[in-house]
Design an enzyme around this catalytic site. Structure first.
Site, short mmCIF file in Angstrom:
data_model
loop_
_atom_site.label_atom_id
_atom_site.label_comp_id
_atom_site.label_asym_id
_atom_site.label_seq_id
_atom_site.Cartn_x
_atom_site.Cartn_y
_atom_site.Cartn_z
N LYS A 32 0.84 -1.20 0.00
CA LYS A 32 0.00 0.00 0.00
C LYS A 32 0.87 1.25 0.00
CE LYS A 32 -1.43 1.80 3.79
NZ LYS A 32 -2.07 2.15 5.07
N GLN A 177 3.58 10.30 7.92
CA GLN A 177 2.91 10.73 6.69
C GLN A 177 2.81 12.24 6.59
OE1 GLN A 177 -0.82 8.68 7.03
NE2 GLN A 177 -0.03 6.74 6.27
N GLU A 319 2.85 -0.61 12.54
CA GLU A 319 1.79 -1.34 11.85
C GLU A 319 1.74 -2.80 12.29
OE1 GLU A 319 -0.53 -0.47 9.39
OE2 GLU A 319 -0.06 1.60 9.82
N HIS A 346 -4.71 6.06 14.66
CA HIS A 346 -4.84 5.35 13.38
C HIS A 346 -6.32 5.12 13.07
CE1 HIS A 346 -0.51 3.76 12.58
NE2 HIS A 346 -0.53 5.03 12.93
N LYS A 416 -9.73 -2.62 2.97
CA LYS A 416 -8.97 -1.37 3.00
C LYS A 416 -7.59 -1.56 2.36
CE LYS A 416 -7.66 2.29 6.26
NZ LYS A 416 -6.31 2.58 5.75
#
Length: 433
Positions: A32, A177, A319, A346, A416
């Site tokens: 991803k 991010q 993650e 998250h 997702k």
């Protein structure tokens, strides 16, 4: 295009229990993180690009749709090869971010380069995800942004067709991010960008390294030699072919299954040189009792018949926290995970959700502000809520290997990042495809 909305009925699922050691050769969808970055860089490039082996999932389809809405030509009709032809970015347009951190943090800097009004919103929980530092940074770089709430979605970027750029100070301790979003668009800013992070450590450092590597691969000049400072010079971004690696984060539950069952799982197509934190994963799984090897067949994890507890700072690989938490509850000694306070922001508050759902199954977990302490004891079956978070479903699946009767309230949330997850998982556990 697939399902871009969250308005779908829940899909209950009973996590299958393993009666034998698993033995599987898997070819998982693309990363991803790499797919999202390649899409953005391709939309800003000076010529066409291709993405080979991209991830087709809700997050990446939303990214493609958002860039297409702003004017880029993005073709994802071929599952194995996506094509992006850059075009003048214009509004008006609306970007649905869903629940994707990549879309809500990578697309607004791109919108600043568009000529026109670009609105952003997403799933209800997306409005609670950290975005304020990025909004402040973009404003200081010359982007006009209207925000309805307190520094979060929904928002409107009033693009002027260009971004001045320059120096900016940001607290990116909530998410790497926030920095990556600025860096990816920065070569197209008039003066590039100098991003200085001030605050607690930036989490998920491997994702920032991936951003820098991919920028350089597209011809951008990036200097990250000074800690917490990233300098991107203005200049062209080259169109190119991107080979998307298999998704390492998505592979972790499958690797955990090898440890839980004393089996063997191979992720096919794994590159010998990776932008993902494979060495860190190797270290963690080995400490928990696995054997990890990289051969021409792929990346292989073997269980040794026992799972060991682990004390680790997971800030760089946060993650992995849900799957490793499930693994730790089946271990022969306690575990303690720290450094992941940011995962409270998250898809859900992952620390609280893991503690709540596994405690309901009889686990002995204690929350701290930045992690979890796990003291293994026998678990029982019961309903496990996912909170629309794919990683929660992965954790339930790992625990279900050894605990009969774990009922996941909605396995469709795995769409997702991996729509194939339920089928792949069941095939691995049962040995039937």
């Amino acid at each position: 295009m697939g399902n871009l909305t969250a308005t779908r009925p829940p899909q209950p699922w009973t996590a299958p229990t393993a009666s034998d050691p698993v033995a599987a050769m898997l070819r998982l969808p693309g990363s991803k993180s790499m797919t999202a970055r390649a899409l953005v860089l391709s939309a800003l490039a000076g010529g066409p690009s291709t993405l080979a082996g991209p991830l087709r999932a809700r997050d990446t389809e939303l990214m493609a749709a958002g860039l297409r809405g702003m004017g880029a030509h993005v073709s994802i009709s071929d599952d194995e090869r996506w094509l992006v032809r850059p075009h003048r970015l214009v509004g008006p347009a609306h970007v649905d971010v869903g629940l994707a951190g990549t879309v809500m943090r990578f697309a607004p800097p791109v919108a600043g380069l568009a000529d026109g009004r670009i609105t952003f919103d997403g799933d209800p929980h997306a409005r609670t995800r950290p975005l304020g530092p990025l909004i402040g940074a973009l404003r200081s770089l010359g982007v006009r942004i209207d925000v309805e709430g307190p520094g979060s979605l929904p928002l409107t970027v009033l693009g002027a067709g260009r971004v001045a750029g320059g120096e900016v100070v940001i607290d990116a301790s909530a998410s790497s991010q926030l920095v990556s979003g600025l860096l990816l668009a920065a070569p197209r800013f008039d003066r590039g960008v100098v991003v200085r992070h001030v605050g607690p450590p930036v989490p998920s450092a491997p994702h920032l390294r991936m951003t820098v590597q991919m920028l350089r691969a597209a011809g951008a000049a990036v200097d990250d030699t000074v800690a917490d400072v990233w300098v991107v010079e203005p200049g062209p971004i080259a169109g190119r072919g991107w080979q998307i690696e298999p998704d390492l984060s998505g592979a972790v539950p499958f690797f955990a299954a090898a440890l839980v069952t004393g089996g063997e799982v191979t992720l096919q197509g794994w590159p010998h040189s990776s932008a993902q934190p494979v060495e860190r994963l190797r270290e963690l799984l080995q400490r928990m009792g696995g054997e990890v090897t990289l051969t021409t067949d792929g990346l292989t994890v073997r269980g040794t018949g026992s799972v060991h507890g682990l004390e680790a700072d997971l800030s760089d690989v946060s993650e992995l926290t849900p799957a490793l938490t499930a693994l730790a509850m089946l271990a022969d000694s306690p575990s303690r995970f720290t450094g992941v306070a940011h995962i409270r922001g998250h898809e859900t508050d992952r620390i609280a959700a893991l503690a709540r759902e596994f405690t309901a199954l009889g686990a002995d977990l204690t929350e701290s502000h930045d992690g979890l302490q796990i003291r293994p004891r026998p678990l029982r079956g019961g309903t496990f809520r996912t909170y629309a978070d794919h990683r929660m479903a992965h954790a339930a699946a790992v625990a279900g290997l050894a605990v009969p009767g774990i009922e996941v309230d909605d396995v469709a949330c795995t769409s997702k990042t991996m729509p194939e997850f339920p089928a792949l998982w069941s095939a691995m556990v049962t040995g039937k495809s």
